[in-house]
Design a protein around this motif. Structure first.
Motif, PDB file in Angstrom:
ATOM      1  N   ASP A 193       0.814  -1.216   0.000  1.00  0.00           N
ATOM      2  CA  ASP A 193       0.000   0.000   0.000  1.00  0.00           C
ATOM      3  C   ASP A 193       0.851   1.271   0.000  1.00  0.00           C
ATOM      4  N   THR A 194       2.156   1.121  -0.131  1.00  0.00           N
ATOM      5  CA  THR A 194       3.052   2.283  -0.119  1.00  0.00           C
ATOM      6  C   THR A 194       3.395   2.694  -1.540  1.00  0.00           C
ATOM      7  N   PRO A 195       2.938   3.856  -1.991  1.00  0.00           N
ATOM      8  CA  PRO A 195       3.250   4.291  -3.359  1.00  0.00           C
ATOM      9  C   PRO A 195       4.716   4.684  -3.494  1.00  0.00           C
ATOM     10  N   LEU A 196       5.357   4.223  -4.560  1.00  0.00           N
ATOM     11  CA  LEU A 196       6.776   4.488  -4.791  1.00  0.00           C
ATOM     12  C   LEU A 196       7.032   5.420  -5.966  1.00  0.00           C
ATOM     13  N   ALA A 197       6.118   5.422  -6.934  1.00  0.00           N
ATOM     14  CA  ALA A 197       6.348   6.247  -8.122  1.00  0.00           C
ATOM     15  C   ALA A 197       5.051   6.492  -8.866  1.00  0.00           C
ATOM     16  N   ALA A 198       4.997   7.643  -9.527  1.00  0.00           N
ATOM     17  CA  ALA A 198       3.897   7.991 -10.430  1.00  0.00           C
ATOM     18  C   ALA A 198       4.459   8.054 -11.838  1.00  0.00           C
ATOM     19  N   VAL A 199       3.740   7.499 -12.799  1.00  0.00           N
ATOM     20  CA  VAL A 199       4.217   7.434 -14.178  1.00  0.00           C
ATOM     21  C   VAL A 199       3.232   8.154 -15.091  1.00  0.00           C
ATOM     22  N   CYS A 200       3.743   9.089 -15.887  1.00  0.00           N
ATOM     23  CA  CYS A 200       2.936   9.832 -16.857  1.00  0.00           C
ATOM     24  C   CYS A 200       3.347   9.388 -18.260  1.00  0.00           C
ATOM     25  N   MET A 201       2.365   8.974 -19.038  1.00  0.00           N
ATOM     26  CA  MET A 201       2.629   8.493 -20.397  1.00  0.00           C
ATOM     27  C   MET A 201       1.714   9.193 -21.388  1.00  0.00           C
ATOM     28  N   GLN A 202       2.132   9.187 -22.646  1.00  0.00           N
ATOM     29  CA  GLN A 202       1.316   9.715 -23.732  1.00  0.00           C
ATOM     30  C   GLN A 202       1.450   8.791 -24.935  1.00  0.00           C
ATOM     31  N   ILE A 203       0.324   8.542 -25.587  1.00  0.00           N
ATOM     32  CA  ILE A 203       0.328   7.808 -26.847  1.00  0.00           C
ATOM     33  C   ILE A 203       0.136   8.825 -27.955  1.00  0.00           C
ATOM     34  N   ALA A 204       1.127   8.925 -28.827  1.00  0.00           N
ATOM     35  CA  ALA A 204       1.100   9.913 -29.903  1.00  0.00           C
ATOM     36  C   ALA A 204       0.827   9.218 -31.231  1.00  0.00           C
ATOM     37  N   ARG A 205      -0.159   9.711 -31.961  1.00  0.00           N
ATOM     38  CA  ARG A 205      -0.421   9.248 -33.326  1.00  0.00           C
ATOM     39  C   ARG A 205       0.268  10.225 -34.275  1.00  0.00           C
ATOM     40  N   VAL A 206       1.249   9.751 -35.007  1.00  0.00           N
ATOM     41  CA  VAL A 206       2.012  10.617 -35.910  1.00  0.00           C
ATOM     42  C   VAL A 206       1.917  10.072 -37.332  1.00  0.00           C
ATOM     43  N   ASP A 207       1.917  10.996 -38.295  1.00  0.00           N
ATOM     44  CA  ASP A 207       1.898  10.603 -39.705  1.00  0.00           C
ATOM     45  C   ASP A 207       2.713  11.603 -40.509  1.00  0.00           C
ATOM     46  N   LEU A 208       2.721  11.441 -41.815  1.00  0.00           N
ATOM     47  CA  LEU A 208       3.598  12.240 -42.663  1.00  0.00           C
ATOM     48  C   LEU A 208       3.169  13.689 -42.793  1.00  0.00           C
ATOM     49  N   THR A 209       1.933  14.015 -42.416  1.00  0.00           N
ATOM     50  CA  THR A 209       1.522  15.420 -42.457  1.00  0.00           C
ATOM     51  C   THR A 209       2.258  16.236 -41.402  1.00  0.00           C
ATOM     52  N   GLN A 210       2.906  15.558 -40.449  1.00  0.00           N
ATOM     53  CA  GLN A 210       3.602  16.242 -39.364  1.00  0.00           C
ATOM     54  C   GLN A 210       5.109  16.357 -39.613  1.00  0.00           C
ATOM     55  N   VAL A 211       5.516  16.006 -40.819  1.00  0.00           N
ATOM     56  CA  VAL A 211       6.937  16.042 -41.176  1.00  0.00           C
ATOM     57  C   VAL A 211       7.131  17.016 -42.330  1.00  0.00           C
ATOM     58  N   GLY A 212       8.167  17.851 -42.270  1.00  0.00           N
ATOM     59  CA  GLY A 212       8.436  18.817 -43.318  1.00  0.00           C
ATOM     60  C   GLY A 212       7.670  20.107 -43.107  1.00  0.00           C
ATOM     61  N   ASN A 213       7.898  21.059 -43.985  1.00  0.00           N
ATOM     62  CA  ASN A 213       7.252  22.372 -43.873  1.00  0.00           C
ATOM     63  C   ASN A 213       5.736  22.229 -43.933  1.00  0.00           C
ATOM     64  N   GLY A 214       5.053  22.748 -42.921  1.00  0.00           N
ATOM     65  CA  GLY A 214       3.609  22.603 -42.841  1.00  0.00           C
ATOM     66  C   GLY A 214       2.853  23.485 -43.804  1.00  0.00           C
ATOM     67  N   LYS A 215       3.523  24.473 -44.398  1.00  0.00           N
ATOM     68  CA  LYS A 215       2.846  25.403 -45.306  1.00  0.00           C
ATOM     69  C   LYS A 215       3.006  25.005 -46.770  1.00  0.00           C
ATOM     70  N   GLN A 216       4.020  24.209 -47.065  1.00  0.00           N
ATOM     71  CA  GLN A 216       4.273  23.805 -48.441  1.00  0.00           C
ATOM     72  C   GLN A 216       4.205  22.285 -48.532  1.00  0.00           C
ATOM     73  N   LYS A 217       3.105  21.781 -49.021  1.00  0.00           N
ATOM     74  CA  LYS A 217       2.880  20.345 -49.076  1.00  0.00           C
ATOM     75  C   LYS A 217       3.773  19.698 -50.129  1.00  0.00           C
ATOM     76  N   SER A 218       4.560  18.723 -49.713  1.00  0.00           N
ATOM     77  CA  SER A 218       5.408  17.983 -50.623  1.00  0.00           C
ATOM     78  C   SER A 218       4.704  16.697 -51.035  1.00  0.00           C
ATOM     79  N   ALA A 219       5.251  16.029 -52.059  1.00  0.00           N
ATOM     80  CA  ALA A 219       4.697  14.735 -52.474  1.00  0.00           C
ATOM     81  C   ALA A 219       4.772  13.746 -51.320  1.00  0.00           C
ATOM     82  N   PHE A 220       5.821  13.893 -50.539  1.00  0.00           N
ATOM     83  CA  PHE A 220       6.009  13.044 -49.358  1.00  0.00           C
ATOM     84  C   PHE A 220       4.849  13.210 -48.385  1.00  0.00           C
ATOM     85  N   GLN A 221       4.452  14.475 -48.144  1.00  0.00           N
ATOM     86  CA  GLN A 221       3.391  14.756 -47.177  1.00  0.00           C
ATOM     87  C   GLN A 221       2.008  14.377 -47.686  1.00  0.00           C
TER      88      GLN A 221
END
Length: 408
Positions: A78-106
């Motif tokens: 019953d003695t707490p030893l640690a708190a853990v904070c996690m995040q699940i991130a969904r990432v795709d190619l729209t988040q890579v490269g210049n966000g204002k100029q869409k490349s073929a990659f994006q």
């Protein structure tokens, strides 16, 4: 040969020990309210704001759309030893490269996507994934953390594969304490350093900071930053009603954010008033104005003895005319850190040169990484060693201390 067999047996026993279940008890939750909040407070009391119950509840309200929070409590009975904070991130190619100029990659967009489990907080730099209770056996807790991450990753198969696990932003001490993760197929890689300015306790104002600089650096700041900024007709002020400025702050944030090469998340406009309400007087947002036009902003957050200067946004068009908005905002946050009474300012790991000119020194940070597929993980480990990060330049802006001068 006998000695070799003994060494191999020892290594196999150690590997088996590391990969066995932790003797500690784990409680894992999709929502913060599902955990024992009082036990969480017991662990996190007096530690970083980013571990606090208030922050966890607020995060669920203003989180970026592609991030989901997960939480865990690690206990010995019953003695707490640690708190853990996690995040699940969904990432795709729209988040890579210049966000204002869409490349073929994006244009492939979400067709090429990945789910990443992060132990830590992507919204802020530093170790904010594992909070230890005083006196906790850290090596034992780190083993339990890896079991938490394993369980969360396995449970997430129902929502789609979560292939990559990251434990972010460990300093030298935390990297050493968690060294057992190597035996669990995690690989360590240094990231760009956090630029930290140590504040002299004798400084009471920004002028005190300026007076501690050599004439060369002091003159450069006065002429290249303050004089140019003032001559443009711009001013700096702290805003009280953040909610009424939220859309303006969001526009300026996106003006900078969209130019980033990698955008693992995009903050919503609700984030700004949400963050400000968390810290009361410990969160201050300064804006740069030119009449009624807001040119930029920076967030200053007091977290114990550390002030965070982050989430900066500015009008790139105005900056391109020669108004030193970015540099002036850095000095506004520095002045606020002195007013907070903090001992250090954490400026983050971008724009290394101007921060080094302020007097910042690099603080090494590391990330543990692991891929779920054994073969791909074997490929990942050597690749991590080839990751190169920008080295911050070295400057000596401060006057020599009297003892140093006398020794010459």
């Amino acid at each position: 040969m006998k000695q070799l067999k003994g060494t191999l047996a020892t290594m196999l026993d150690e590997r088996k020990r590391l990969r066995s279940r932790s003797p500690l008890q784990l409680a894992i939750a999709d929502r913060f309210s599902q955990l024992n909040v009082e036990q969480w407070r017991t662990v996190t009391a007096g530690q970083s704001l980013f571990y606090s119950t208030e922050y966890q509840r607020a995060f669920e309200q203003f989180r970026p759309a592609n991030l989901e929070a997960r939480y865990a409590l690690i206990s010995d009975g019953d003695t707490p030893l640690a708190a853990v904070c996690m995040q699940i991130a969904r990432v795709d190619l729209t988040q890579v490269g210049n966000g204002k100029q869409k490349s073929a990659f994006q244009k492939l967009g979400s067709k090429v996507s990945q789910r990443v489990l992060v132990c830590g907080n992507l919204l802020v730099y530093g170790l904010h994934g594992v909070c230890f209770a005083p006196g906790a056996d850290r090596e034992l807790v780190w083993r339990a953390v890896t079991e938490v991450l394993y369980r969360v990753r396995r449970a997430e198969k129902l929502a789609g594969h979560t292939d990559m696990v990251l434990i972010k932003d460990l300093d030298d001490a935390a990297a050493a304490e968690s060294r057992a993760l190597e035996g669990l197929s995690y690989g360590s890689v240094p990231t760009e350093p956090n630029m930290v300015l140590t504040l002299d306790p004798a400084w009471r104002t920004h002028d005190d900071y300026l007076n501690s600089l050599t004439s060369k650096y002091r003159g450069d700041i006065k002429n290249r930053v303050f004089k140019k900024f003032n001559e443009s007709g711009a001013t700096i002020e702290a805003i009280a009603d953040v909610a009424s400025h939220a859309e303006t702050l969001q526009r300026l944030y996106l003006d900078v954010h969209s130019n980033a090469t990698l955008r693992p998340f995009t903050l919503p406009s609700a984030y700004w008033p949400g963050l400000a309400s968390l810290g009361a007087g410990n969160v201050v947002i300064h804006v740069a104005r030119q009449g009624d036009r807001v040119l930029g902003f920076i967030v200053s957050l007091k977290d114990g003895d550390t002030a965070f200067a982050y989430h900066i946004g500015f009008d790139r068009e105005a900056a391109n005319t020669g108004v030193p908005i970015y540099l002036r905002l850095l000095h506004a946050s520095l002045a606020q850190a002195i007013a907070f009474g903090c001992r250090r300012v954490s400026f983050g790991r971008t724009a290394l040169e101007p921060k080094a000119r302020l007097g910042c020194t690099p603080e090494p940070l590391y990330v543990w990484a692991r891929h779920r597929h054994p073969f791909l993980n074997q490929l990942l480990q050597p690749l991590l060693r080839f990751v190169e990060n920008e080295e911050p330049p070295e400057f000596t802006p401060f006057k020599a201390a009297p003892s140093d001068a006398g020794a010459k």
